[in-house]
Design a protein around this motif. Structure first.
Motif, short mmCIF file in Angstrom:
data_model
loop_
_atom_site.label_atom_id
_atom_site.label_comp_id
_atom_site.label_asym_id
_atom_site.label_seq_id
_atom_site.Cartn_x
_atom_site.Cartn_y
_atom_site.Cartn_z
N THR A 207 0.85 -1.19 0.00
CA THR A 207 0.00 0.00 0.00
C THR A 207 0.89 1.24 0.00
O THR A 207 2.08 1.17 0.32
N LYS A 241 -8.58 -8.03 3.57
CA LYS A 241 -9.59 -7.29 4.34
C LYS A 241 -8.93 -6.38 5.37
O LYS A 241 -9.31 -5.21 5.53
N THR A 243 -5.85 -5.16 5.47
CA THR A 243 -5.10 -4.08 4.84
C THR A 243 -6.02 -2.98 4.36
O THR A 243 -5.76 -1.78 4.56
N SER A 244 -7.10 -3.35 3.73
CA SER A 244 -8.06 -2.37 3.24
C SER A 244 -8.63 -1.54 4.38
O SER A 244 -8.67 -0.30 4.32
N SER A 245 -9.04 -2.21 5.44
CA SER A 245 -9.65 -1.51 6.57
C SER A 245 -8.67 -0.58 7.27
O SER A 245 -8.99 0.58 7.56
N ASP A 248 -7.65 2.55 5.14
CA ASP A 248 -8.68 3.58 5.12
C ASP A 248 -8.83 4.26 6.48
O ASP A 248 -9.11 5.47 6.56
N THR A 269 -15.32 1.00 7.15
CA THR A 269 -14.18 0.34 6.52
C THR A 269 -13.91 -1.03 7.13
O THR A 269 -13.28 -1.87 6.49
N PRO A 273 -14.93 -3.56 3.91
CA PRO A 273 -13.64 -3.15 3.34
C PRO A 273 -13.71 -3.05 1.82
O PRO A 273 -14.38 -3.85 1.16
N ARG A 274 -13.03 -2.05 1.26
CA ARG A 274 -13.10 -1.81 -0.18
C ARG A 274 -12.31 -2.82 -1.00
O ARG A 274 -12.52 -2.93 -2.21
N MET A 275 -11.39 -3.54 -0.36
CA MET A 275 -10.58 -4.56 -1.04
C MET A 275 -9.83 -3.95 -2.22
O MET A 275 -9.80 -4.48 -3.33
N GLN A 276 -9.20 -2.81 -1.98
CA GLN A 276 -8.58 -2.05 -3.05
C GLN A 276 -7.12 -2.42 -3.34
O GLN A 276 -6.51 -1.87 -4.27
#
Length: 283
Positions: A207, A241, A243-245, A248, A269, A273-276
């Motif tokens: 990230t 999950k 990492t995304s949370s 954000d 989040t 979670p956006r799972m980006q």
């Protein structure tokens, strides 16, 4: 899922249980929080008030939970920062007692000792205690790269050496290692990674690195990864999950210009979670 979480607590801000409990509740986990300190705020401010809770008092609270018949339903024992040597004995005793009535329960330990920038910031006896007694009793540990190196007497740097260090940690007892704050020398500038290693393989996620110090973010990371992994047994999914949370949560905190985590403001989040970020299998 039920998690017995033995950690510090603060009234102002979010570290320890004051960081971990709400995100866990927001994803549907029943948390039994047991406090090891009850401070006004985290010690990074240089001044705080409130008591350290004695190991005997912490043990009494856990015994009271046991007397309510809760131990057979506990899926995870979670621990984080250990302020004094006596708390380790209390945690290890609780782990043994829970596992005696529920062998499927796991112990997840965040072996908090320090970081590469600040060095060790715990009492000198704590790292040795973690390495020799606590980590070998754990099923899952969530060290940062610095802590992983201390636990294993290695120098993790690039991916290969970090994987080797994680394997050395797994040889000590825990089957699962989540390495937070992985900073490889060959990574793109302005990025940071997390690495999960289990019997089934190893996965990494990258990230952007948000330029801020966020007390309590490691506590949230350990809690969410533990819960997601315990629920599914899928390290890659749990890593994605979590990492995304957490990203954000940190971005929201940074954008607000806040010193304390914007834990409540970021609640969606955790739940959605956006799972980006892409998770890559590296072994």
């Amino acid at each position: 899922m039920k998690i017995l979480s033995i950690q510090s607590a603060v009234a102002y801000g979010h570290v320890g249980n004051s960081a971990a409990v709400f995100p866990l509740q927001r994803i549907g986990v029943e948390v039994l929080p047991v406090y090891t300190v009850n401070f006004s705020n985290h010690t990074g401010y240089g001044a705080w008030r409130g008591p350290l809770i004695s190991p005997s008092d912490v043990s009494d609270v856990i015994t009271g939970i046991e007397e309510r018949g809760a131990f057979p339903d506990i899926d995870v024992i979670l621990s984080g920062y250990q302020g004094g040597e006596g708390i380790a004995d209390v945690i290890l005793d609780a782990v043994a007692r829970v596992k005696a009535v529920n062998p499927d329960a796991i112990y997840a330990c965040d072996p908090v000792m320090g970081n590469a920038k600040s060095g060790c910031f715990v009492a000198p006896a704590i790292p040795v205690l973690l390495r020799e007694r606590v980590v070998p009793a754990a099923d899952l540990i969530t060290p940062n790269q610095f802590e992983l190196g201390f636990l294993t007497d290695t120098d993790p740097g690039d991916l290969e050496s970090t994987l080797a260090s994680a394997d050395a940690a797994r040889a000590m007892g825990p089957s699962t290692v989540l390495v937070t704050s992985v900073e490889r020398p060959d990574r793109p500038e302005g990025t940071i990674e997390m690495l999960a290693v289990t019997d089934a393989g190893a996965w990494i996620v990258r990230t952007p690195k948000i330029p801020m110090k966020a007390n309590g973010s490691g506590d949230v990371t350990a809690a969410l990864f533990t819960a997601h992994f315990r629920e599914t047994g899928d390290a890659a999914s749990a890593l994605a999950k979590t990492t995304s949370s957490v990203f954000d949560l940190l971005q929201t905190t940074f954008d607000a210009g806040a010193r304390e985590l914007q834990l409540i403001e970021s609640q969606e989040t955790y739940a959605h979670p956006r799972m980006q970020f892409e998770v890559t299998q590296v072994r």
